[in-house]
Design a protein around this motif. Structure first.
Motif, PDB file in Angstrom:
ATOM      1  N   ILE A  42       0.242  69.032  40.798  1.00 34.33           N
ATOM      2  CA  ILE A  42      -0.156  67.866  40.003  1.00 34.33           C
ATOM      3  C   ILE A  42       0.934  67.484  39.013  1.00 34.33           C
ATOM      4  N   CYS A  43       1.561  68.492  38.394  1.00 39.82           N
ATOM      5  CA  CYS A  43       2.611  68.208  37.413  1.00 39.82           C
ATOM      6  C   CYS A  43       3.877  67.664  38.072  1.00 39.82           C
ATOM      7  N   GLU A  98      12.727  70.260  34.101  1.00 38.04           N
ATOM      8  CA  GLU A  98      11.271  70.064  34.119  1.00 38.04           C
ATOM      9  C   GLU A  98      10.629  70.831  35.269  1.00 38.04           C
ATOM     10  N   VAL A  99      11.291  70.879  36.410  1.00 40.09           N
ATOM     11  CA  VAL A  99      10.768  71.653  37.539  1.00 40.09           C
ATOM     12  C   VAL A  99      10.669  73.120  37.158  1.00 40.09           C
ATOM     13  N   VAL A 100      11.730  73.644  36.515  1.00 35.55           N
ATOM     14  CA  VAL A 100      11.705  75.040  36.073  1.00 35.55           C
ATOM     15  C   VAL A 100      10.594  75.266  35.061  1.00 35.55           C
ATOM     16  N   PHE A 101      10.427  74.319  34.151  1.00 35.90           N
ATOM     17  CA  PHE A 101       9.397  74.456  33.126  1.00 35.90           C
ATOM     18  C   PHE A 101       7.999  74.510  33.725  1.00 35.90           C
ATOM     19  N   TYR A 102       7.698  73.553  34.636  1.00 45.47           N
ATOM     20  CA  TYR A 102       6.349  73.509  35.216  1.00 45.47           C
ATOM     21  C   TYR A 102       6.095  74.724  36.117  1.00 45.47           C
ATOM     22  N   ALA A 103       7.125  75.177  36.833  1.00 44.92           N
ATOM     23  CA  ALA A 103       6.949  76.388  37.648  1.00 44.92           C
ATOM     24  C   ALA A 103       6.685  77.603  36.764  1.00 44.92           C
ATOM     25  N   PHE A 104       7.436  77.692  35.657  1.00 44.00           N
ATOM     26  CA  PHE A 104       7.221  78.797  34.724  1.00 44.00           C
ATOM     27  C   PHE A 104       5.845  78.702  34.077  1.00 44.00           C
ATOM     28  N   LEU A 138       6.264  79.704  26.960  1.00 45.81           N
ATOM     29  CA  LEU A 138       6.844  78.406  27.300  1.00 45.81           C
ATOM     30  C   LEU A 138       7.828  77.948  26.224  1.00 45.81           C
ATOM     31  N   LEU A 139       7.474  78.199  24.966  1.00 43.34           N
ATOM     32  CA  LEU A 139       8.375  77.818  23.880  1.00 43.34           C
ATOM     33  C   LEU A 139       9.688  78.601  23.956  1.00 43.34           C
ATOM     34  N   ARG A 140       9.592  79.872  24.299  1.00 43.00           N
ATOM     35  CA  ARG A 140      10.792  80.698  24.438  1.00 43.00           C
ATOM     36  C   ARG A 140      11.693  80.151  25.543  1.00 43.00           C
ATOM     37  N   LEU A 141      11.052  79.747  26.654  1.00 48.52           N
ATOM     38  CA  LEU A 141      11.826  79.204  27.771  1.00 48.52           C
ATOM     39  C   LEU A 141      12.507  77.905  27.377  1.00 48.52           C
ATOM     40  N   THR A 142      11.777  77.008  26.751  1.00 50.55           N
ATOM     41  CA  THR A 142      12.344  75.705  26.422  1.00 50.55           C
ATOM     42  C   THR A 142      13.441  75.795  25.374  1.00 50.55           C
ATOM     43  N   MET A 143      13.301  76.744  24.454  1.00 47.74           N
ATOM     44  CA  MET A 143      14.308  76.867  23.408  1.00 47.74           C
ATOM     45  C   MET A 143      15.594  77.517  23.910  1.00 47.74           C
ATOM     46  N   ASP A 144      15.472  78.467  24.846  1.00 51.57           N
ATOM     47  CA  ASP A 144      16.642  79.254  25.243  1.00 51.57           C
ATOM     48  C   ASP A 144      17.239  78.842  26.579  1.00 51.57           C
ATOM     49  N   LEU A 145      16.399  78.372  27.500  1.00 50.01           N
ATOM     50  CA  LEU A 145      16.883  78.168  28.858  1.00 50.01           C
ATOM     51  C   LEU A 145      16.872  76.719  29.309  1.00 50.01           C
ATOM     52  N   GLN A 156      15.334  72.860  27.716  1.00 50.92           N
ATOM     53  CA  GLN A 156      15.659  71.847  26.730  1.00 50.92           C
ATOM     54  C   GLN A 156      14.720  72.003  25.550  1.00 50.92           C
ATOM     55  N   PRO A 157      15.193  71.838  24.348  1.00 53.40           N
ATOM     56  CA  PRO A 157      14.329  72.004  23.180  1.00 53.40           C
ATOM     57  C   PRO A 157      13.187  71.002  23.143  1.00 53.40           C
ATOM     58  N   ASP A 158      13.349  69.822  23.771  1.00 54.77           N
ATOM     59  CA  ASP A 158      12.292  68.820  23.674  1.00 54.77           C
ATOM     60  C   ASP A 158      11.409  68.758  24.916  1.00 54.77           C
ATOM     61  N   ALA A 159      11.489  69.763  25.791  1.00 54.41           N
ATOM     62  CA  ALA A 159      10.689  69.700  27.013  1.00 54.41           C
ATOM     63  C   ALA A 159       9.204  69.798  26.738  1.00 54.41           C
ATOM     64  N   LEU A 160       8.853  70.472  25.646  1.00 53.27           N
ATOM     65  CA  LEU A 160       7.438  70.558  25.269  1.00 53.27           C
ATOM     66  C   LEU A 160       7.072  69.534  24.205  1.00 53.27           C
ATOM     67  N   GLY A 161       7.986  68.670  23.864  1.00 48.69           N
ATOM     68  CA  GLY A 161       7.724  67.744  22.781  1.00 48.69           C
ATOM     69  C   GLY A 161       8.212  68.261  21.452  1.00 48.69           C
ATOM     70  N   PHE A 162       8.921  69.391  21.435  1.00 45.47           N
ATOM     71  CA  PHE A 162       9.463  69.958  20.202  1.00 45.47           C
ATOM     72  C   PHE A 162      10.860  69.383  19.957  1.00 45.47           C
ATOM     73  N   ASP A 163      11.109  69.079  18.762  1.00 49.53           N
ATOM     74  CA  ASP A 163      12.430  68.591  18.389  1.00 49.53           C
ATOM     75  C   ASP A 163      12.925  69.426  17.219  1.00 49.53           C
ATOM     76  N   SER A 164      13.975  70.197  17.463  1.00 48.16           N
ATOM     77  CA  SER A 164      14.455  71.104  16.429  1.00 48.16           C
ATOM     78  C   SER A 164      14.957  70.374  15.193  1.00 48.16           C
ATOM     79  N   SER A 165      15.310  69.094  15.345  1.00 48.76           N
ATOM     80  CA  SER A 165      15.770  68.343  14.186  1.00 48.76           C
ATOM     81  C   SER A 165      14.647  67.632  13.455  1.00 48.76           C
ATOM     82  N   ALA A 166      13.453  67.691  13.997  1.00 49.02           N
ATOM     83  CA  ALA A 166      12.327  66.987  13.394  1.00 49.02           C
ATOM     84  C   ALA A 166      11.789  67.791  12.225  1.00 49.02           C
TER      85      ALA A 166
END
Length: 405
Positions: A69-70, A84-90, A138-145, A147-157
């Protein structure tokens, strides 16, 4: 047509369950407790941690379906990336792993019969912990592997935006595990209902079969009792023992015809039938029959299958008393240990003669115990000493009986 559970004038839902009559007792139509046994008998350690083939097929179908679905919109989106494929699979893989651990926690809570409210309160921390762990991974994956904004997180926000995004994604993850828990409990409850219904039908079929064989093997009850009364009347009054034997036989047969119609009877009624049987056997064995009874008063109100105790006593007399000219000491005990009723009959002898017997009575008793009380019930025969045989029936509280729809 039945009335709706509310009326427009009151708009108030029913708070009391409808009652139905079953075995002379009023029982709620909808159970207020959940009974999904997950003991070491139903779920051994290997089964508890590894699951079954059907379980894993459902797991891969569910979390794999979420992945599909994703990923489905990505070919039609210009912004789709490998990240994004890596993120949704993870996301699906960690969800599968954490839901499996959540299943182990659920099975631990289902070891005892609980109310729906109690079970819900006990599962909330586990479901919430699974969701928090899911978002953390998921946050660990997006921050390290990725993209920081893949979950909607923005490190500069600002921190407020980060917190809002985290809570939004936590809510989404929590909804996944709430839906998963609901499906898992629903499927288990439906399967347990079907098994209980099958067991109830098997028990009813066994009772009908026993009734049919009894009708084929016995004379008409009215004719039988009239014949016994006639025989008793023909015996001279001064011959008390023959008259007493006919009376005891009549009472024993009457009890067998009345008690045999119920699935369970109070232990007090079962012991009354055993007393009639022993009174008749004392006319045969006289002083050779020595019985010691130790019955806990609290156990008298517990229900047992009819003729369970009598079967144990019959075996004790057949194998422990009859072969001994000097007589034998028979012990009959019934007591509660927690919520479990234990009935124990001991007699002199060894288990070797019992092997030569048919064992049909004990086999039928074990089958009835399993149908009425579940896998925790048992009927064991063991050598308790050099010349002592012990038969013990263990009866937990009866299972909630599934009602036919």
């Amino acid at each position: 047509m039945a009335d709706p559970p509310w009326t427009p004038a009151k708009w108030r839902w029913r708070t009391k369950p409808r009652l139905v009559q079953s075995n002379g007792q009023a029982r709620p139509l909808m159970a207020s407790v959940i009974h999904l046994p997950s003991t070491t008998v139903t779920h051994p350690l290997r089964h508890r941690w590894l699951g079954t083939r059907a379980y894993w097929l459902c797991q891969f179908a569910g979390w794999g379906g979420l992945l599909v679905i994703c990923l489905t919109p990505m070919p039609f989106s210009a912004g789709g990336t490998l990240a994004e494929v890596v993120f949704y699979a993870f996301q699906s893989a960690t969800g599968l792993a954490l839901s499996h651990l959540l299943r182990v926690a659920i099975l631990g809570q289902l070891r005892e019969t609980r109310s729906w409210v109690s079970l819900t309160l006990r599962l909330v921390p586990w479901v919430l912990a699974a969701a928090i762990a899911h978002i953390g991974l998921l946050l660990r994956l997006t921050m390290d592997l990725v993209q920081p904004d893949a979950l909607g997180f923005d490190s500069s926000a600002e921190s407020e935006s980060f917190t809002a995004a985290y809570l939004n994604n936590l809510t989404l993850s929590l909804s996944f595990f709430v839906i998963w828990t609901g499906f898992y409990l629903g499927l288990r409850y439906y399967r347990q209902y079907q098994l209980a219904l099958i067991e109830r039908l098997q028990l009813a079929a066994a009772v009908k079969d026993a009734d049919l064989r009894a009708l084929k093997a016995q004379l008409n009850p009215h004719f039988l009792f009239n014949s016994l009364n006639t025989l008793r009347a023909l015996i001279p009054p001064e011959l008390e023992r023959p008259r007493e034997a006919v009376t005891q036989l009549s009472e024993l047969l009457r009890a067998s015809l009345t008690l045999g119609q119920d699935e369970t009877v109070p232990l007090s009624c079962e012991l009354a039938s055993v007393d009639n049987y022993l009174a008749l056997e004392r006319l045969r064995f006289e002083d050779r029959l020595r019985l010691r009874r130790a019955i806990q008063p609290a156990a008298l109100n517990r229900h047992v299958p009819p003729f369970l105790v009598q079967t144990l006593v019959e075996n004790a007399l057949k194998y422990g008393l009859a072969p001994r000219e000097q007589g034998a000491d028979i012990t009959l005990e019934a007591f509660l240990r927690g919520d479990t009723l234990r009935i124990r009959v001991t007699n002199p002898g060894t288990l070797a003669p019992l092997v030569a017997g048919t064992g049909l009575g004990l086999k039928n008793s074990r089958a009835r115990l399993a149908l009425l009380f579940g896998p925790d019930a048992s009927l064991n025969l063991r050598q308790a000493g050099d010349d002592i045989v012990e038969a013990e029936a263990i009866l937990p509280p009866p299972l909630p009986r599934a009602l036919a729809p």
